[in-house]
Design an enzyme around this catalytic site. Structure first.
Site, PDB file in Angstrom:
ATOM      1  N   ASN A 113      -2.192   5.035  11.626  1.00 31.00           N
ATOM      2  CA  ASN A 113      -2.956   4.146  10.746  1.00 31.00           C
ATOM      3  C   ASN A 113      -2.251   2.829  10.437  1.00 31.00           C
ATOM      4  O   ASN A 113      -2.896   1.801  10.269  1.00 31.00           O
ATOM      5  CB  ASN A 113      -3.330   4.862   9.451  1.00 31.00           C
ATOM      6  CG  ASN A 113      -4.389   5.920   9.687  1.00 31.00           C
ATOM      7  OD1 ASN A 113      -5.211   5.791  10.588  1.00 31.00           O
ATOM      8  ND2 ASN A 113      -4.358   6.967   8.901  1.00 31.00           N
ATOM      9  N   ASP A 118       7.088   5.828  12.993  1.00 34.15           N
ATOM     10  CA  ASP A 118       7.192   7.233  13.361  1.00 34.15           C
ATOM     11  C   ASP A 118       6.203   7.558  14.486  1.00 34.15           C
ATOM     12  O   ASP A 118       5.159   6.929  14.602  1.00 34.15           O
ATOM     13  CB  ASP A 118       6.902   8.130  12.156  1.00 34.15           C
ATOM     14  CG  ASP A 118       5.527   7.874  11.548  1.00 34.15           C
ATOM     15  OD1 ASP A 118       5.266   6.727  11.124  1.00 34.15           O
ATOM     16  OD2 ASP A 118       4.711   8.813  11.501  1.00 34.15           O
ATOM     17  N   ASN A 149      -1.361   2.469   5.451  1.00 32.06           N
ATOM     18  CA  ASN A 149      -2.677   2.169   6.014  1.00 32.06           C
ATOM     19  C   ASN A 149      -3.092   0.706   5.906  1.00 32.06           C
ATOM     20  O   ASN A 149      -4.064   0.298   6.530  1.00 32.06           O
ATOM     21  CB  ASN A 149      -3.746   3.053   5.368  1.00 32.06           C
ATOM     22  CG  ASN A 149      -3.531   4.516   5.686  1.00 32.06           C
ATOM     23  OD1 ASN A 149      -2.652   4.885   6.463  1.00 32.06           O
ATOM     24  ND2 ASN A 149      -4.331   5.362   5.087  1.00 32.06           N
ATOM     25  N   HIS A 197       7.077   9.652   7.605  1.00 31.86           N
ATOM     26  CA  HIS A 197       6.298   8.416   7.737  1.00 31.86           C
ATOM     27  C   HIS A 197       7.148   7.184   7.401  1.00 31.86           C
ATOM     28  O   HIS A 197       6.762   6.080   7.738  1.00 31.86           O
ATOM     29  CB  HIS A 197       5.093   8.490   6.800  1.00 31.86           C
ATOM     30  CG  HIS A 197       3.782   8.144   7.450  1.00 31.86           C
ATOM     31  ND1 HIS A 197       3.581   8.053   8.808  1.00 31.86           N
ATOM     32  CD2 HIS A 197       2.574   7.865   6.893  1.00 31.86           C
ATOM     33  CE1 HIS A 197       2.329   7.749   9.053  1.00 31.86           C
ATOM     34  NE2 HIS A 197       1.698   7.618   7.909  1.00 31.86           N
TER      35      HIS A 197
END
Length: 183
Positions: free
Chosen positions: A109, A88, A63, A19
């Site tokens: 997200n 990513d 997020n 991530h």
């Protein structure tokens, strides 16, 4: 002025996770710069080929990345077309990339947050492949660390990402999309 954002999560525990590939690409492009803190992000402002550029690593966690991006965009009066988001992508093989503009979040997200905060999908995205094996839990996978072999493969592709960043800074969205749509 251009805004180039690498997405990731702050903290050592997220270092070298899938991530955090956006952070990793920025770090490889900039090497050892002195990051400053502002608007829930680490940023580095410079001039490249006569163009003012801000590099940003939001520290809001993935997020909520849009909050930091929105604050930088508003404060520095950055046009949506002058934003590049590096993140990513589970659907691309490791190291491969795809450039997109005007598309949905694809379930990412961080992108959802940016789209919601900017009220637009018109920014450019550099999607960096991290390969996803559908039999694994998605959250565990993206928060998992790259193996040494995966890191080596990713590092071998940094030059491609660097060329895309340079093209975006020097030539803008259209020429960059024309020359580097995917690998």
């Amino acid at each position: 002025m251009k805004l180039i954002v690498g997405l990731g999560n702050p903290g050592q525990e997220y270092s070298n996770t899938r991530h955090n590939v956006g952070f990793m690409v920025l770090d490889s492009f900039l090497n050892d710069v002195s990051w400053q803190s502002k608007f829930n992000g680490l940023y580095y402002k410079t001039t490249i080929e006569g163009e003012s550029v801000i590099f940003l690593k939001p520290t809001t966690y993935m997020n909520l990345s849009g909050q930091s991006v929105q604050q930088f965009t508003n404060y520095f009066h950055i046009d949506i077309s002058d934003i590049l988001i590096i993140h990513d992508d589970l659907d691309l093989p490791l190291g491969n990339y795809k450039l997109k503009r005007n598309s949905s979040s694809g379930g990412h997200n961080g992108l959802k947050s940016i789209i919601n905060c900017l009220h637009s999908e018109a920014f450019l995205r550099l999607k960096v492949g991290v390969t996803y094996h559908r039999n694994e839990n998605t959250i565990d996978y993206v928060l998992g660390k790259f193996s040494k072999a995966e890191l080596t493969l990713l590092e071998e592709n940094y030059l491609h990402y660097h060329k895309i960043i340079c093209s975006f800074i020097q030539n803008g969205v259209e020429k960059t999309l024309m020359n580097f749509s995917k690998k």
